[in-house]
Design an enzyme around this catalytic site. Structure first.
Site, PDB file in Angstrom:
ATOM      1  N   ASP A 255     -17.284   7.548  -1.341  1.00  0.00           N
ATOM      2  CA  ASP A 255     -15.999   7.433  -0.630  1.00  0.00           C
ATOM      3  C   ASP A 255     -15.677   8.811  -0.048  1.00  0.00           C
ATOM      4  OD1 ASP A 255     -13.505   6.572   0.270  1.00  0.00           O
ATOM      5  OD2 ASP A 255     -12.534   6.716  -1.692  1.00  0.00           O
TER       6      ASP A 255
ATOM      7  N   ARG B 291     -13.606  -8.445   2.309  1.00  0.00           N
ATOM      8  CA  ARG B 291     -12.181  -8.213   2.018  1.00  0.00           C
ATOM      9  C   ARG B 291     -11.388  -9.477   2.375  1.00  0.00           C
ATOM     10  NH1 ARG B 291     -10.158  -3.047   1.868  1.00  0.00           N
ATOM     11  NH2 ARG B 291      -8.328  -4.131   1.067  1.00  0.00           N
TER      12      ARG B 291
ATOM     13  N   HIS C   9      -7.564   0.860  -6.206  1.00  0.00           N
ATOM     14  CA  HIS C   9      -7.754   0.023  -5.017  1.00  0.00           C
ATOM     15  C   HIS C   9      -8.458  -1.280  -5.440  1.00  0.00           C
ATOM     16  CE1 HIS C   9      -7.872  -1.182  -1.006  1.00  0.00           C
ATOM     17  NE2 HIS C   9      -8.682  -0.293  -0.457  1.00  0.00           N
TER      18      HIS C   9
ATOM     19  N   ARG D 248       0.874  -1.180   0.000  1.00  0.00           N
ATOM     20  CA  ARG D 248       0.000   0.000   0.000  1.00  0.00           C
ATOM     21  C   ARG D 248       0.907   1.224   0.000  1.00  0.00           C
ATOM     22  NH1 ARG D 248      -5.219   1.587   3.589  1.00  0.00           N
ATOM     23  NH2 ARG D 248      -6.077   0.186   2.010  1.00  0.00           N
TER      24      ARG D 248
ATOM     25  N   GLN E 253     -10.160  -3.867  -2.793  1.00  0.00           N
ATOM     26  CA  GLN E 253     -11.457  -3.419  -2.282  1.00  0.00           C
ATOM     27  C   GLN E 253     -12.562  -3.769  -3.278  1.00  0.00           C
ATOM     28  OE1 GLN E 253     -12.408  -1.721   0.719  1.00  0.00           O
ATOM     29  NE2 GLN E 253     -14.412  -2.297  -0.086  1.00  0.00           N
TER      30      GLN E 253
ATOM     31  N   CYS F 210     -16.365   2.026   0.805  1.00  0.00           N
ATOM     32  CA  CYS F 210     -15.196   1.186   1.097  1.00  0.00           C
ATOM     33  C   CYS F 210     -14.753   1.295   2.553  1.00  0.00           C
ATOM     34  CB  CYS F 210     -14.051   1.558   0.171  1.00  0.00           C
ATOM     35  SG  CYS F 210     -13.608   3.306   0.247  1.00  0.00           S
TER      36      CYS F 210
HETATM   37  N1  NVA Z   1      -9.971   6.960  -1.291  1.00  0.00           N
HETATM   38  C1  NVA Z   1      -9.593   6.482   0.004  1.00  0.00           C
HETATM   39  C2  NVA Z   1      -9.836   5.015   0.120  1.00  0.00           C
HETATM   40  C3  NVA Z   1      -9.495   4.428   1.472  1.00  0.00           C
HETATM   41  C4  NVA Z   1      -9.718   2.961   1.553  1.00  0.00           C
HETATM   42  C5  NVA Z   1      -8.125   6.803   0.258  1.00  0.00           C
HETATM   43  O1  NVA Z   1      -7.307   6.596  -0.654  1.00  0.00           O
HETATM   44  O2  NVA Z   1      -7.789   7.275   1.335  1.00  0.00           O
HETATM   45  N1   CP Z   2     -11.188   0.083   2.688  1.00  0.00           N
HETATM   46  C1   CP Z   2      -9.904  -0.008   3.085  1.00  0.00           C
HETATM   47  O1   CP Z   2      -9.004  -0.288   2.319  1.00  0.00           O
HETATM   48  O2   CP Z   2      -9.711   0.212   4.406  1.00  0.00           O
HETATM   49  P1   CP Z   2      -8.321   0.400   5.166  1.00  0.00           P
HETATM   50  O3   CP Z   2      -7.747   1.726   4.712  1.00  0.00           O
HETATM   51  O4   CP Z   2      -8.675   0.381   6.607  1.00  0.00           O
HETATM   52  O5   CP Z   2      -7.393  -0.712   4.778  1.00  0.00           O
END
Ligand code: NVA
Ligand code: CP
Length: 321
Positions: free
Chosen positions: A240, A308, A145, A118, A148, A280
């Site tokens: 989101d 997930r 992502h 990540r 997800q 998400c």
């Molecule tokens: N768009 C959000 C998704 C988190 C799972 C982010 O990138 O922070």
């Molecule tokens: N939805 C998701 O990826 O959550 P986290 O940021 O908690 O991993």
């Protein structure tokens, strides 16, 4: 058309050893295979059946951004499959002090059987994958992502019975979530409309790629600026956060720019009566969604979060077995 597991011919390009960097690298048939595998693993877990095809295997999990769901579902998932998960904070690795991504990839390939990352840049994930001899899984970048969205497809299939004739609306920022959702909709043949403020549209190149994928799979991709247009007669409404990880400094400006893009009960009424609300997570109640919607009868956000685990276990089994 839905595809039954027995008709799948994933041997054309085996999933074993492949990377999972973006959904656009996977065919409809391959995604259906992963979804059926995810359902099977979910049933096994619910029935208390111990299934350990990854015994002796190790997954490294590199995090440069925070996580609750991704970290815990991957870590619990690899343990449940008989393997071991290593949490690797990017700042504690030499990577965080400037060691080259390509060198890191070669080193990790000597110790591990798979790596999930990540981070911010999709290019970095691609570079890691190009230099690694083990599968690399994208656990979120600024651009995509995919993990997800694999769980989201499993959830839609559970709730609606199939992925056919699904009209999905996404309301909010043209971010990593909308990019992966657009690819999923395009590949699985859904009708997808994103409503974003004009200056927050999805990336143009991603939209163009999704439109091309949609053409061959009988899907439809649209980007509009009026949430009501997107939600009209929708089966699924997705939103989101307005400020993603790394955009914290823009929070106040974004709150102003996204006025009118909150998913509330009134907006949801424009959708089909049996509409499914998805997010998400993490969510900000009172910003992109009201509490009555996310905690209401149409919401499946905790089912998405649970899936997930199952969807990523399927991914690990397929790529790392
Ligand atoms: N768009 C959000 C998704 C988190 C799972 C982010 O990138 O922070
Ligand atoms: N939805 C998701 O990826 O959550 P986290 O940021 O908690 O991993």
């Amino acid at each position: 058309m839905g595809v039954k597991l027995e008709y799948l011919n994933v041997n054309k390009k085996p999933l074993k050893g492949r990377d999972f960097l973006t959904l656009a690298d996977y065919t409809q048939e391959e995604i259906y295979y992963l979804l059926y595998l995810a359902d099977d693993l979910k049933r096994k877990k619910q029935n208390g059946y111990v299934y350990e095809p990854l015994k002796g295997k190790t997954l490294g999990m590199i995090f440069e951004k925070s996580s609750t769901r991704t970290r815990i579902s991957f870590e619990a998932g690899i343990y449940q499959l008989g393997g071991t998960g290593l949490f690797l904070n990017a700042n504690d690795l030499q990577l965080g002090r400037g060691e080259e991504v390509s060198d890191t990839a070669k080193i990790l390939s000597g110790y591990l059987d798979g790596v999930m990352i990540r981070t911010y840049s999709q290019e970095m994930v691609t570079e890691l994958a190009e230099n690694a001899t083990i599968p690399v899984i994208n656990g979120l970048t600024d651009l995509y992502h995919p993990c997800q969205v694999l769980a989201d497809l499993q959830t839609i299939k559970e709730v609606k019975g199939s992925l056919e004739n699904i009209k999905m609306a996404y309301i909010g920022d043209g971010n990593n979530m909308v990019h992966s959702l657009m690819f999923a909709a395009a590949i699985m043949g859904m009708e997808f409309t994103a409503a974003t403020p004009p200056e927050y549209e999805p990336d143009a190149a991603v939209t163009e790629k999704a439109e091309k994928l949609a053409e061959v799979n009988n899907g439809k991709i649209q980007v509009v600026h009026d949430p009501a247009d997107a939600v009209h007669e929708a089966d699924v409404v997705y939103t989101d956060v307005w400020a993603s990880m790394g955009q914290e400094a823009e929070q106040a400006k974004r709150e102003q720019d996204f006025a009118g893009f909150q998913v509330d009960g009134k907006l949801l009424e424009l959708a089909k009566p049996d509409v499914t609300f998805m997010h998400c997570l993490p969510a900000h109640r009172g910003e992109e969604v009201t509490a009555d919607v996310i905690d209401g009868k149409h919401s499946v956000v905790f089912q998405q979060a649970e899936n997930r685990l199952h969807a990523q276990k399927a991914l690990m089994v397929a790529l790392m077995r």
